[in-house]
Design a protein around this motif. Structure first.
Motif, mmCIF file in Angstrom:
data_model
loop_
_atom_site.group_PDB
_atom_site.id
_atom_site.type_symbol
_atom_site.label_atom_id
_atom_site.label_comp_id
_atom_site.label_asym_id
_atom_site.label_seq_id
_atom_site.Cartn_x
_atom_site.Cartn_y
_atom_site.Cartn_z
ATOM 1 N N VAL A 46 -39.121 36.364 22.351
ATOM 2 C CA VAL A 46 -38.898 36.371 20.833
ATOM 3 C C VAL A 46 -40.258 36.645 20.115
ATOM 4 N N MET A 47 -40.097 37.420 19.312
ATOM 5 C CA MET A 47 -41.368 37.785 18.666
ATOM 6 C C MET A 47 -40.965 37.284 16.860
ATOM 7 N N PRO A 48 -41.940 36.152 16.391
ATOM 8 C CA PRO A 48 -41.847 35.654 15.064
ATOM 9 C C PRO A 48 -42.485 36.940 14.082
ATOM 10 N N THR A 49 -41.845 37.409 13.021
ATOM 11 C CA THR A 49 -42.531 38.243 12.344
ATOM 12 C C THR A 49 -42.673 37.878 10.877
ATOM 13 N N GLY A 50 -42.215 36.491 10.705
ATOM 14 C CA GLY A 50 -42.292 36.172 9.325
ATOM 15 C C GLY A 50 -41.115 36.085 8.639
ATOM 16 N N SER A 51 -40.466 37.032 8.210
ATOM 17 C CA SER A 51 -39.035 37.054 7.626
ATOM 18 C C SER A 51 -38.073 36.550 8.570
ATOM 19 N N ASN A 52 -38.115 36.871 9.715
ATOM 20 C CA ASN A 52 -37.081 36.674 10.775
ATOM 21 C C ASN A 52 -37.545 37.023 12.106
ATOM 22 N N ASP A 53 -37.149 36.366 13.116
ATOM 23 C CA ASP A 53 -37.664 36.605 14.534
ATOM 24 C C ASP A 53 -36.964 37.924 14.846
ATOM 25 N N VAL A 54 -37.665 38.524 16.072
ATOM 26 C CA VAL A 54 -36.936 39.591 16.611
ATOM 27 C C VAL A 54 -37.019 39.305 18.126
ATOM 28 N N TYR A 55 -35.472 39.473 18.885
ATOM 29 C CA TYR A 55 -35.446 39.091 20.151
ATOM 30 C C TYR A 55 -35.528 40.422 21.088
ATOM 31 N N GLU A 56 -36.488 40.190 21.968
ATOM 32 C CA GLU A 56 -36.611 41.425 22.698
ATOM 33 C C GLU A 56 -35.477 41.333 24.044
ATOM 34 N N VAL A 57 -34.844 42.576 24.062
ATOM 35 C CA VAL A 57 -33.557 42.079 24.995
ATOM 36 C C VAL A 57 -33.759 43.286 26.137
ATOM 37 N N ARG A 58 -33.714 42.723 27.216
ATOM 38 C CA ARG A 58 -33.862 43.716 28.381
ATOM 39 C C ARG A 58 -32.521 44.343 28.893
#
Length: 181
Positions: free
Chosen positions: A133-145
């Motif tokens: 999970v990458m916190p980006t400030g406005s919303n997180d981004v999920y890294e999906v394999r």
């Protein structure tokens, strides 16, 4: 042997303060005020010369926030010399999962999200597993394999995430046009 992964890291001992054994504690949590209410610190000690050292739980005698430095100064029972304090440098402060700060509805811990299966809501197609999970400030981004090993990104927004089901270990998503291409 490493640290106990069932525990959650909330801080680290980064140095000493003065000569009477006080410690500098750097919070590694979104809720640093928790340290003002804790009675003990559970310390997972760094290895010394490749040797594992057992964790220590020590009673907090005093804790105060050090303005401008994002640190707490902590005095612990039984740690009353600079040498004793030096021995604790690098220790991780951990808590049991049930001692984490309660979150509001619809907010999840990153370690609860990692490992969840991602399923397309409309088709029930398994898209993959959340790897990070990458916190980006406005919303997180999920890294999906994906099942074929490709790493894809999904924004953790209400428009995309339909349901997080921790019991079923699954996230149901709605793929916006072009998101998965």
């Amino acid at each position: 042997m490493g640290s106990d992964r069932s525990r959650v890291t909330v801080g680290r001992i980064v140095g000493t303060h003065g000569i009477k054994g006080s410690l500098k504690l750097k919070p590694l949590t979104d809720y640093p005020e928790r340290f003002l209410h804790m009675e003990t610190l559970y310390l997972e000690l760094p290895q010394v010369k490749g040797r594992h050292r057992p964790p220590r739980e020590l009673k907090i005698l005093d804790v105060r926030f050090q303005d401008g430095k994002d640190l707490f100064i902590v005095t612990l029972e039984g740690i009353d010399t600079i040498e004793m304090a030096e021995d604790l440098k690098g220790a991780l402060i951990t808590v049991a999962p049930e001692d984490r700060v309660p979150l509001e509805e619809g907010v999840y811990w990153i370690d609860d999200i990692i490992g969840l299966e991602v399923v397309e809501d409309e088709t029930d197609a398994v898209l993959g597993v959340v790897e990070d999970v990458m916190p980006t400030g406005s919303n997180d981004v999920y890294e999906v394999r994906t099942p074929d090993g490709v790493l894809k990104m999904i924004p953790a927004t209400g428009e995309v995430i339909r349901k997080v089901d921790l019991e079923a270990r699954q996230i149901r998503v709605h793929l916006l046009e072009g998101l998965w291409d």
